[in-house]
Scaffold this motif. Structure first.
Motif, PDB file in Angstrom:
ATOM      1  N   ARG A  63      35.783   0.041  31.499  1.00  0.00           N
ATOM      2  CA  ARG A  63      35.286  -0.737  30.748  1.00  0.00           C
ATOM      3  C   ARG A  63      36.495  -1.264  29.727  1.00  0.00           C
ATOM      4  N   GLU A  64      37.272  -0.322  29.215  1.00  0.00           N
ATOM      5  CA  GLU A  64      38.383  -0.387  28.286  1.00  0.00           C
ATOM      6  C   GLU A  64      38.874  -1.530  28.794  1.00  0.00           C
ATOM      7  N   ILE A  65      39.555  -1.567  30.331  1.00  0.00           N
ATOM      8  CA  ILE A  65      40.367  -2.084  31.087  1.00  0.00           C
ATOM      9  C   ILE A  65      39.841  -3.586  30.798  1.00  0.00           C
ATOM     10  N   ILE A  66      38.491  -3.700  31.246  1.00  0.00           N
ATOM     11  CA  ILE A  66      37.917  -5.216  31.373  1.00  0.00           C
ATOM     12  C   ILE A  66      37.883  -5.668  30.142  1.00  0.00           C
ATOM     13  N   HIS A  67      37.487  -4.960  29.292  1.00  0.00           N
ATOM     14  CA  HIS A  67      37.387  -5.575  27.949  1.00  0.00           C
ATOM     15  C   HIS A  67      38.778  -6.013  27.358  1.00  0.00           C
ATOM     16  N   MET A  68      39.836  -5.276  27.677  1.00  0.00           N
ATOM     17  CA  MET A  68      41.220  -5.206  27.321  1.00  0.00           C
ATOM     18  C   MET A  68      41.473  -6.889  27.745  1.00  0.00           C
ATOM     19  N   TRP A  97      36.828  -4.923   7.939  1.00  0.00           N
ATOM     20  CA  TRP A  97      35.618  -4.447   6.827  1.00  0.00           C
ATOM     21  C   TRP A  97      34.451  -5.454   7.011  1.00  0.00           C
ATOM     22  N   LEU A  98      34.809  -6.596   7.081  1.00  0.00           N
ATOM     23  CA  LEU A  98      33.800  -7.619   7.055  1.00  0.00           C
ATOM     24  C   LEU A  98      32.792  -7.434   8.520  1.00  0.00           C
ATOM     25  N   GLY A  99      33.604  -7.055   9.590  1.00  0.00           N
ATOM     26  CA  GLY A  99      33.029  -6.742  10.975  1.00  0.00           C
ATOM     27  C   GLY A  99      31.876  -5.236  10.939  1.00  0.00           C
ATOM     28  N   HIS A 100      31.976  -4.637   9.912  1.00  0.00           N
ATOM     29  CA  HIS A 100      31.046  -3.450   9.528  1.00  0.00           C
ATOM     30  C   HIS A 100      30.132  -3.725   8.699  1.00  0.00           C
ATOM     31  N   ARG A 101      30.406  -4.630   7.721  1.00  0.00           N
ATOM     32  CA  ARG A 101      29.622  -5.011   6.554  1.00  0.00           C
ATOM     33  C   ARG A 101      28.401  -5.948   6.867  1.00  0.00           C
ATOM     34  N   TYR A 102      28.645  -6.989   7.862  1.00  0.00           N
ATOM     35  CA  TYR A 102      27.724  -8.120   7.968  1.00  0.00           C
ATOM     36  C   TYR A 102      27.231  -7.936   9.418  1.00  0.00           C
ATOM     37  N   SER A 103      26.085  -8.257   9.635  1.00  0.00           N
ATOM     38  CA  SER A 103      25.236  -8.110  10.709  1.00  0.00           C
ATOM     39  C   SER A 103      25.745  -8.897  11.835  1.00  0.00           C
ATOM     40  N   PHE A 104      25.890 -10.297  11.658  1.00  0.00           N
ATOM     41  CA  PHE A 104      26.460 -11.101  12.479  1.00  0.00           C
ATOM     42  C   PHE A 104      27.865 -10.745  13.243  1.00  0.00           C
ATOM     43  N   LEU A 105      28.791 -10.395  12.266  1.00  0.00           N
ATOM     44  CA  LEU A 105      29.869  -9.847  12.795  1.00  0.00           C
ATOM     45  C   LEU A 105      30.147  -8.544  13.392  1.00  0.00           C
ATOM     46  N   HIS A 114      30.921  -3.982  20.085  1.00  0.00           N
ATOM     47  CA  HIS A 114      31.261  -3.726  21.392  1.00  0.00           C
ATOM     48  C   HIS A 114      32.279  -2.804  21.658  1.00  0.00           C
ATOM     49  N   HIS A 115      33.198  -3.053  20.456  1.00  0.00           N
ATOM     50  CA  HIS A 115      34.388  -2.127  20.631  1.00  0.00           C
ATOM     51  C   HIS A 115      34.196  -0.715  20.295  1.00  0.00           C
ATOM     52  N   HIS A 116      32.909  -0.472  19.484  1.00  0.00           N
ATOM     53  CA  HIS A 116      32.653   0.893  19.289  1.00  0.00           C
ATOM     54  C   HIS A 116      31.905   1.613  20.350  1.00  0.00           C
ATOM     55  N   LYS A 117      31.857   1.044  21.460  1.00  0.00           N
ATOM     56  CA  LYS A 117      31.231   1.661  22.529  1.00  0.00           C
ATOM     57  C   LYS A 117      32.136   2.912  23.030  1.00  0.00           C
ATOM     58  N   PHE A 118      33.505   2.512  22.663  1.00  0.00           N
ATOM     59  CA  PHE A 118      34.561   3.573  22.951  1.00  0.00           C
ATOM     60  C   PHE A 118      34.867   4.371  21.678  1.00  0.00           C
ATOM     61  N   ILE A 124      42.870  -3.649  22.637  1.00  0.00           N
ATOM     62  CA  ILE A 124      42.330  -4.826  22.259  1.00  0.00           C
ATOM     63  C   ILE A 124      40.858  -5.122  23.021  1.00  0.00           C
ATOM     64  N   ALA A 125      40.333  -3.934  23.462  1.00  0.00           N
ATOM     65  CA  ALA A 125      39.136  -3.947  24.115  1.00  0.00           C
ATOM     66  C   ALA A 125      38.002  -4.570  23.285  1.00  0.00           C
ATOM     67  N   ASP A 126      38.235  -5.827  23.057  1.00  0.00           N
ATOM     68  CA  ASP A 126      37.146  -6.587  22.036  1.00  0.00           C
ATOM     69  C   ASP A 126      36.387  -7.624  22.773  1.00  0.00           C
ATOM     70  N   GLU A 127      35.394  -8.096  21.704  1.00  0.00           N
ATOM     71  CA  GLU A 127      34.734  -9.352  22.457  1.00  0.00           C
ATOM     72  C   GLU A 127      35.776 -10.657  22.065  1.00  0.00           C
ATOM     73  N   TYR A 128      35.332 -11.739  22.426  1.00  0.00           N
ATOM     74  CA  TYR A 128      36.405 -12.955  22.194  1.00  0.00           C
ATOM     75  C   TYR A 128      36.925 -13.163  21.026  1.00  0.00           C
TER      76      TYR A 128
END
Length: 296
Positions: free
Chosen positions: A70-75, A134-142, A148-152, A161-165
């Motif tokens: 999954r990491e590699i696919i998200h990478m 920081w914003l990615g952890h503070r606000y619901s939309f972000l 998805h990165h924190h599934k790992f 860079i196993a992140d969303e687009y």
């Protein structure tokens, strides 16, 4: 230098074949370099671990092969957009729409020495990365994107860079912003992002600690801090959201106030615990059939 040769080659591809060809080329080169850099740590510490190495592993368990898959696919997903801004900023410099320049071709009297440029790139990008994270952890939309990165939660070096687009697109925007604000040597910019930022990202997602850069060093975030971030940060709880420098987490109070559990502070693990720890067979990652039949 090799970096100058690569950047010149990319400029020629963009000039002769256009943006799409440049983006595809950069994506292929990026994939090759990421697989090599990540594998350099994955093989000795995950495929062939030892009791001595395992003592410094942040999480005493190993991620199962399907999680590494999954990491590699998200990478690969992250890479597909991570190369958009680099390709665009290189084209902008060729079109004369930015202040980026290659080699020593800039004749602007306001151009700063490469050392000054490097410092600006590091500080601006590191603060930018901290703020967006920081914003990615503070606000619901972000958070709905970044979560998805924190599934790992027990990441391997393939999770950099196993992140969303959107996450990866925004994170690479300094490569466009900086040449718009000041004259920037494109060879230097690409070298810093391609080697130091991704290379340090591999270290942060290594899952192990180093005796060279311990968790108690006063300047840099270590692999321990980033593992802790993956393990305990959540929506509304940004902990250790910095990349290179610790200073941002201290200024904005996003450090972990709990007890330190780095390898220097926690009790030493026993040989019996090592024997009881499952060591997954990662050789399946080399099986084409497994990739298509193991599910997601």
């Amino acid at each position: 230098s090799t970096q100058t040769i690569v950047t010149t080659m990319l400029c020629e591809i963009g000039t002769e074949h256009g943006f799409i060809a440049l983006w595809v080329t950069m994506s292929i080169l990026g994939l090759i370099s990421m697989i090599i850099l990540s594998s350099l740590l994955f093989y000795p510490y995950y495929v062939t671990p030892t009791f001595e190495k395992w003592q410094k592993k942040n999480n005493m368990t190993f991620p199962p092969p399907y999680m590494v898959k999954r990491e590699i696919i998200h990478m690969c997903k992250g890479l597909s957009v991570a190369t958009l801004c680099p390709a665009f900023t290189l084209m902008m410099s060729k079109w004369g729409r930015s202040q980026g320049y290659c080699g020593n071709t800039n004749l602007n009297s306001n151009v700063q020495p490469l050392l000054i440029q490097a410092v600006v790139i590091f500080i601006f990008t590191d603060l930018y990365e901290y703020a967006y994270h920081w914003l990615g952890h503070r606000y619901s939309f972000l958070w709905s994107i970044h979560r998805h990165h924190h599934k790992f939660f027990n990441p391997s070096p393939f999770a950099v860079i196993a992140d969303e687009y959107l996450d990866q697109f925004v994170r690479t925007m300094p490569m466009v912003i900086l040449p718009l604000l000041m004259p920037i040597n494109m060879d230097l910019l690409f070298a810093i992002f391609a080697t130091l930022f991704y290379g340090y990202g591999v270290y942060l997602h290594w899952g192990y600690e180093s005796t060279i850069l311990t968790a108690h060093n006063p300047i840099f975030n270590s692999a321990y801090h980033h593992y802790t971030h993956h393990a305990i940060s959540a929506k509304g709880r940004p902990i250790y959201t910095g990349f290179f420098f610790k200073i941002w987490d201290h200024i904005f109070h996003t450090v972990n106030e709990g007890d330190c559990s780095c390898y220097q502070c926690r009790p030493k693990r026993s040989l019996q615990q090592w024997k009881e720890t499952e060591k997954p067979d990662y050789s399946v990652l080399l099986s084409v059939n497994w990739w298509f039949t193991s599910g997601y």
